[in-house]
Design a protein around this motif. Sequence first.
Motif, PDB file in Angstrom:
ATOM      1  N   TRP A   9       0.910  -1.294   0.098  1.00  0.00           N
ATOM      2  CA  TRP A   9       0.075  -0.075   0.015  1.00  0.00           C
ATOM      3  C   TRP A   9       0.913   1.333  -0.123  1.00  0.00           C
ATOM      4  N   LEU A  10       2.298   1.098   0.226  1.00  0.00           N
ATOM      5  CA  LEU A  10       3.109   2.230   0.030  1.00  0.00           C
ATOM      6  C   LEU A  10       2.797   2.780  -1.283  1.00  0.00           C
ATOM      7  N   ILE A  11       2.786   1.791  -2.369  1.00  0.00           N
ATOM      8  CA  ILE A  11       2.932   2.122  -3.606  1.00  0.00           C
ATOM      9  C   ILE A  11       1.926   3.153  -4.213  1.00  0.00           C
ATOM     10  N   GLY A 138       6.329  16.107 -14.428  1.00  0.00           N
ATOM     11  CA  GLY A 138       7.185  15.017 -13.886  1.00  0.00           C
ATOM     12  C   GLY A 138       6.238  14.161 -12.814  1.00  0.00           C
ATOM     13  N   LEU A 139       5.712  14.736 -11.914  1.00  0.00           N
ATOM     14  CA  LEU A 139       5.054  14.304 -10.967  1.00  0.00           C
ATOM     15  C   LEU A 139       3.679  13.373 -11.280  1.00  0.00           C
ATOM     16  N   VAL A 140       3.208  14.017 -12.233  1.00  0.00           N
ATOM     17  CA  VAL A 140       1.983  13.473 -12.975  1.00  0.00           C
ATOM     18  C   VAL A 140       2.171  12.167 -13.653  1.00  0.00           C
ATOM     19  N   VAL A 141       3.410  12.014 -14.254  1.00  0.00           N
ATOM     20  CA  VAL A 141       4.058  10.876 -15.084  1.00  0.00           C
ATOM     21  C   VAL A 141       4.018   9.674 -14.115  1.00  0.00           C
ATOM     22  N   VAL A 142       5.006  10.009 -13.191  1.00  0.00           N
ATOM     23  CA  VAL A 142       5.210   8.942 -11.948  1.00  0.00           C
ATOM     24  C   VAL A 142       4.016   8.496 -11.339  1.00  0.00           C
ATOM     25  N   GLY A 143       3.285   9.583 -10.800  1.00  0.00           N
ATOM     26  CA  GLY A 143       1.932   9.317 -10.063  1.00  0.00           C
ATOM     27  C   GLY A 143       1.043   8.590 -10.994  1.00  0.00           C
ATOM     28  N   LEU A 144       0.757   8.828 -12.012  1.00  0.00           N
ATOM     29  CA  LEU A 144      -0.283   7.922 -12.762  1.00  0.00           C
ATOM     30  C   LEU A 144       0.233   6.675 -12.997  1.00  0.00           C
ATOM     31  N   GLY A 145       1.673   6.663 -13.534  1.00  0.00           N
ATOM     32  CA  GLY A 145       2.160   5.304 -13.864  1.00  0.00           C
ATOM     33  C   GLY A 145       2.144   4.367 -12.578  1.00  0.00           C
ATOM     34  N   LEU A 147       0.119   4.578 -10.065  1.00  0.00           N
ATOM     35  CA  LEU A 147      -1.332   4.292  -9.852  1.00  0.00           C
ATOM     36  C   LEU A 147      -1.859   3.373 -10.730  1.00  0.00           C
ATOM     37  N   ASP A 148      -1.645   3.447 -12.045  1.00  0.00           N
ATOM     38  CA  ASP A 148      -2.099   2.356 -13.116  1.00  0.00           C
ATOM     39  C   ASP A 148      -1.583   0.870 -12.570  1.00  0.00           C
ATOM     40  N   ILE A 149      -0.130   0.973 -12.118  1.00  0.00           N
ATOM     41  CA  ILE A 149       0.433  -0.323 -11.949  1.00  0.00           C
ATOM     42  C   ILE A 149      -0.258  -0.935 -10.509  1.00  0.00           C
ATOM     43  N   LEU A 274       7.538  -6.888  -5.753  1.00  0.00           N
ATOM     44  CA  LEU A 274       7.264  -5.611  -5.151  1.00  0.00           C
ATOM     45  C   LEU A 274       8.611  -4.747  -5.147  1.00  0.00           C
ATOM     46  N   ALA A 275       9.916  -5.041  -5.194  1.00  0.00           N
ATOM     47  CA  ALA A 275      10.974  -4.362  -5.122  1.00  0.00           C
ATOM     48  C   ALA A 275      11.098  -3.172  -5.920  1.00  0.00           C
ATOM     49  N   PRO A 276      11.066  -3.551  -7.143  1.00  0.00           N
ATOM     50  CA  PRO A 276      10.964  -2.208  -8.092  1.00  0.00           C
ATOM     51  C   PRO A 276       9.925  -1.197  -8.115  1.00  0.00           C
ATOM     52  N   MET A 277       8.814  -1.603  -7.643  1.00  0.00           N
ATOM     53  CA  MET A 277       7.475  -0.961  -7.225  1.00  0.00           C
ATOM     54  C   MET A 277       7.885   0.165  -6.027  1.00  0.00           C
ATOM     55  N   LEU A 278       8.302  -0.351  -4.952  1.00  0.00           N
ATOM     56  CA  LEU A 278       8.654   0.205  -3.719  1.00  0.00           C
ATOM     57  C   LEU A 278       9.798   1.093  -4.148  1.00  0.00           C
ATOM     58  N   ILE A 279      11.068   0.895  -4.821  1.00  0.00           N
ATOM     59  CA  ILE A 279      11.821   1.688  -5.316  1.00  0.00           C
ATOM     60  C   ILE A 279      11.378   3.147  -5.957  1.00  0.00           C
ATOM     61  N   ALA A 280      10.725   2.814  -6.844  1.00  0.00           N
ATOM     62  CA  ALA A 280      10.087   3.867  -7.520  1.00  0.00           C
ATOM     63  C   ALA A 280       9.096   4.611  -6.673  1.00  0.00           C
ATOM     64  N   ALA A 281       8.230   4.084  -5.868  1.00  0.00           N
ATOM     65  CA  ALA A 281       7.607   4.849  -4.899  1.00  0.00           C
ATOM     66  C   ALA A 281       8.436   5.849  -4.006  1.00  0.00           C
TER      67      ALA A 281
END
Length: 737
Positions: A9-11, A138-145, A147-149, A274-281
């Motif tokens: 849920w951190l993601i 920048g923040l919309v791209v990473v945020g929507l990305g 969120l979609d994942i 989960l590791a790549p998602m958490l690093i991105a988060a």
Amino acid sequence: MGNTPTIFWLIPAAALIALLFAWYFFRQMKRQDEGTERMKEIARYVREGAMAYLRQQYKVVVIVFIVLALFFAWLAFGLGVQNKWVPFAFLTGGFFSGLAGFIGMKTATYASSRTACAADRSLNRGLQVAFRSGAVMGLVVVGLGLLDISLWYIVLNHFVDMEGPQKLVVMTTTMLTFGMGASTQALFARVGGGIYTKAADVGADLVGKVEAGIPEDDPRNPATIADNVGDNVGDVAGMGADLYESYCGSILATAALGSAAFMFNPEVQMKAVLAPMLIAAVGIILSVIGIFTVRTREGASMKQLLRSLGFGVNLSAVLIAVASFAILYLLDMPNWGWIAGSVVIGLIAGVIIGQATEYYTSHSYRPTRKIAKSAETGPATVIISGIGMGMISTAVPVITICFAIVLSFLCAIRFDIAGMLTAGNLQTGLYGIAIAAVGMLSTLGITLATDAYGPIADNAGGNAQMAGLGEEVRRRTDALDALGNTTAATGKGFAIGSAALTALALLASYIEEIRIGFEHLGQQTFTLSDGAVVTIADASMLDFMDYFQVNLMNPKVLVGVFVGAMMAFLFCGLTMNAVGRAAQSMVNEVRRQFREIKGILTGDATPDYARCVAISTKGAQREMLFPSLLAILVPVAMGLVFGVAGVIGLLVGALGSGFVLAIFMANSGGAWDNAKKYVEEGNMGGKGSDSHKATVVGDTVGDPFKDTSGPSLNILIKLMSMVAIVMAGLTIAYSIF
């Protein structure tokens, strides 16, 4: 397995934080003074032109998406060779990619006049308004990305009716397919936006600056509004969609590889996903910290301005490097320190590529100044020196990526060099390469802000010129614009470098999709070249390479390599010619208006800006379809004729040639642009001199290099990989050979 781990849920939480800060920066920008009535009027022209273009582009893209989604539905529900979730994943990928570009462009068109107005007060105010407006992108791209994942993970975790490790493999490979939707949307945005902006730019420069001798962004130039519109649709909406699919692709390819590499240890498998998602988060949160640190002082030089932006990016990179060790330690990943080392290698590679691009494209350094110096002998030598410099500039990024690939692979397998190509080590090593790509893109929240900043600063300069603001404001906006040229070139180098690592990870993921394709067909085993029978569920990547004879002695692989290498050049040729044809129409229209509308050059008559906007829009819509559809059709055709071996050859050839060609084109174009800026600052005779006219010609040649063909290549590489992944089931079921 059906239960979602608490740490997951951190993601989505990080995704929402990114979107909240994007909204905060947008509201902060909207509160800034928009300037005089004339400044507001110019900004409105640009905003209306940009939105009109996007509406037209989205109409075309929606039709393409509906046709492709129906085709995927037929493959899934009719032929049964594809996962039934793919048509829906494809549509959401395209929707979120387009939404990211739309929001970023809308912000940019509101920010230009406010940046010009802020520059009237101080250089630092102008920098902060432009940069924080770019941060929205920048923040919309990473945020929507993310969120979609997150949403797809939750949906598939609930609905995929499986148990055991195979469930995560199916989930991650299904999620990976929404990358095709993002890639398809990104290619249309990049190609269409690139053709639009460069047709207007070339027309404005050749007739306005060279023939009529009037300044850039002069309100007497009929193409100047179209030029400013183009900066937004090409370099904001296009770049946003481009990096959205890179960001999602790297995370999902890593998750898919992790689920396959650790399939026989379910506890570790979940951590690897989960590791790549958490690093991105965590990267999102640390990028926000970096954004708040960007500021400069009045009268700053180009190097000092670059240092201001570089401080924010590098601070975020250092923090993420440290955080990666903490994340993997807390996850209790096996070899967590070594895997974190792969992440750091990706980060370092991104910084090196950015610095190399800055060196070769900024007029603070020798290469670009040497191009400006060559203008003393005319435009021909400017072109020659720019092409030569661009070719030389490919060495550092290519060598950097080579080192990153080898070192991240070795880190993941704990430098077990003797056992590099054993089945287990190979998959673990490829996971290391994939997570290095995640590391490189983990700073995207701030890296993309430095990129989107460029066209905002460029438009601010145009607004200041057309509104007749004072010389001091123009000096400040010119400094911000020149900085924007360098950051845009750096961003393109970064996007291309990340595309290389992501495409390599996608190539490995293709094999996992082949495994699932066999399962859709009901095939349980295959026979290797030595006669051994292997169960598909237990087959290693090396077993698949053996079965499909993927080696350099196989003519199918060699044909694929040559066609893939050719595709990069064919695609560039098509998009360059498209810009040329659209630019010819623009040149003829600007000449017509100068000839027929009396009083334009004396300022007594108003040019027909709308006509030029319409020409760019029509040209871009007409010209973007064929090269974009070619990128989708060629991998399908290669798979149907030459099978898996041909497709892998195609992807390898496209990756090798496309990566180097993209760097060459982006750096040549950026250097030509900044060589012109260097002369305009009063060097080599300054504005209006023969040297200036020679560098304008160089900049005109470089426009489609750096803003159309070059940046589109990294999407081409990844789109072809995504198409191959989505079509894997069709390839193994119906390949002729």
